[in-house]
Design a protein around this motif. Structure first.
Motif: not given
Lengths: 250, 257
Positions: A33-43
């Motif tokens: 899963i690619l995503g910038k910081s703060g896009c909700g990946k960790t959540t």
């Protein structure tokens, strides 16, 4: 499907961090899963791992609804960007940690940890304390500690983010091999485009709490939102520039 | 050759620091030492041998002081560690931390006077349990504030990691949190032991003279102008902290360094 996520929503106060998340994953596959910081990946990962409870939606793993199950009962291991090795335990004991929690007989633990150390190419480092290991070695121990417990699902939150380019490349290869050897199902979150393409059997892109999973890599590359086209243009232009310089030299 | 003053100054400083302790020991061994005599008329173990007799009550005081201080230190350290975790994860952690300073706003004697009504109602006046609870009220907030610096995002990540590896809360404490905080736990135990060991104001009011800790005993002997027994009880008072200091230096500070 092995993992089925349906309509997961997670809010922090007024802010909706994960919006109507739905996707599925086959067993023994990796979804990067690619995503910038703060896009909700960790959540998203913490919700699947049971470290955060979703406001709505459901999570099914191997046919069982685990939405409200405690994290220790899910058999899902969450790996941080930091290796988080226990500073009071040596490499051997760090890897054995999950097995000791399950009260597995000592002889079995020793055999399995030694086998894991061999797979991780760390046979000679087993008695070293975390502060005596390099960044790459520490991350390998962290991988070993997670994989040895035979988790149903592995959640990797930018695991190579703190490593230098060379070590990162080696770790990517090692993870691919371990995935094959131990038949791991995993979600691999990264903000590195190349890593996302390399690591995943399937690929997804997360933006502002929304996840889009692509049917194949070509669709991912063709989507202008992912930034792949821009990247290709950049490297293409650079290659063209170098060609011109070479021609002028000759 | 250039003369260096450093060794002389250092030796003088060491002598000045050691002198009160050496003088206390000498005083505890002496009796009948009056002005203008340069040396006491008797030096021996007469006073020390009286520790074992019930006449001075020093052995009983030593034992009850040890019981009170060990209880206060163990309970404060363990509960301070566990509750500081709950405070760290609480949404109103700043307010709760501020409340922990409350017992230190008042002088111990005033604080004890405020508590005395409740202690009287609960039958805790003049007994060891009452003194332990009163001293705990002082030592526990200290432990709570002491451990507040231990909890942070990284420790939370360790806890989450153990949970996803299949560990329950008990295993998280035993296998990770206690070993991580081992040095701090020992220091906190040492500090809360000292708070309790040298406590006077609260103990004298809640204990109403029935609970005679060594600190109370020292003051009693000084009030009676019995300097020899006063010095003797001071020697006993210093002994446990020195033992603790030795263990701290040998096992804790070495590891923290």
């Amino acid at each position: 499907m092995f993992l089925e996520i349906q309509n997961i929503v997670k809010n922090f106060g007024q802010e909706q961090v994960v919006k109507n998340l739905s996707f599925s994953l086959d067993a023994k596959k990796t979804l990067s899963i690619l995503g910038k910081s703060g896009c909700g990946k960790t959540t998203m990962l913490k919700t699947i791992g049971g470290l955060l409870s979703p406001d709505s939606g459901s999570i099914r793993l191997n046919g069982e609804d685990i939405t409200h199950k405690k994290p220790e009962k899910r058999n899902i291991v969450y790996l941080y960007q930091e290796d988080l090795l226990f500073p009071h335990l040596n490499a051997f004991e760090n890897i054995a940690f999950g097995l000791r929690l399950k009260n597995i007989p000592k002889s079995i633990i020793t055999d399995r940890v030694n086998h894991m150390l061999k797979s991780l190419e760390l046979e000679n480092q087993s008695q070293k304390m975390p502060n005596q290991l390099s960044g790459g070695q520490r991350q390998r121990v962290s991988f070993g500690r997670a994989i040895i417990t035979n988790p149903s699902l592995l959640l990797l939150d930018e695991p190579f983010g703190s490593l230098d380019a060379g070590t990162r490349h080696r770790m990517q290869g090692l993870f691919k091999n371990l995935s094959k050897e131990f038949e791991i199902s995993s979600l691999f979150v990264t903000h590195d485009l190349k890593e996302a393409v390399l690591m995943g059997d399937e690929i997804g892109f997360m933006q502002a709490g929304n996840l889009k999973v692509y049917t194949d890599k070509n669709e991912f590359i063709a989507d202008p939102e992912t930034g792949v086209e821009e990247e290709i243009k950049f490297w293409g232009a650079l290659a063209g520039l170098e060609k011109n310089v070479d021609l002028k030299k000759h | 050759m250039k003369l260096s003053w450093k060794p002389f100054v250092l030796s003088l400083a060491v002598l000045l620091i050691l002198f009160p302790f050496a003088y206390l020991v000498l005083l505890s061994l002496a009796s009948d030492w009056r002005f203008p005599d340069l040396f006491p008329s008797y030096i021996g173990l007469k006073n020390w041998s009286k520790i074992l007799s019930s006449e001075t009550g020093l052995l009983t005081s030593f034992a009850s002081s040890l019981l009170i201080s060990l209880s206060v230190a163990i309970v404060s350290t363990v509960s301070g560690f566990l509750i500081s975790r709950a405070v760290f994860y609480h949404p109103k952690k700043n307010t709760l931390t501020l409340l922990a300073y409350f017992p230190y706003i008042l002088a111990p004697v005033v604080f004890a006077a405020c508590l005395s009504f409740f202690f009287l109602k609960m039958g805790l006046f003049g007994n060891v349990m009452g003194v332990i609870i009163a001293q705990f009220i002082i030592a526990f907030p200290y432990a709570l504030l002491f451990f507040s610096s231990f909890w942070n995002k990284k420790v939370k990540s360790y806890e989450d990691l153990v949970a996803t590896l299949g560990g329950n809360r008990w295993q998280t404490y035993i296998k990770v949190l206690f070993p991580l905080a081992k040095g701090l736990l020992l220091i906190c135990f040492f500090q809360t032991f000292l708070i309790s060991w040298f406590e006077y104001g609260l103990t004298s009011i809640i204990g109403i003279g029935k609970v005679q800790t060594l600190t109370i005993k020292v003051f009693l002997f000084i009030k009676e102008a019995n300097y020899y027994y006063g010095a003797l009880s001071c020697c006993l008072l210093i002994f446990p902290p020195i033992v603790l200091l030795y263990f701290n230096k040998r096992y804790v500070f070495k590891k923290l360094a």
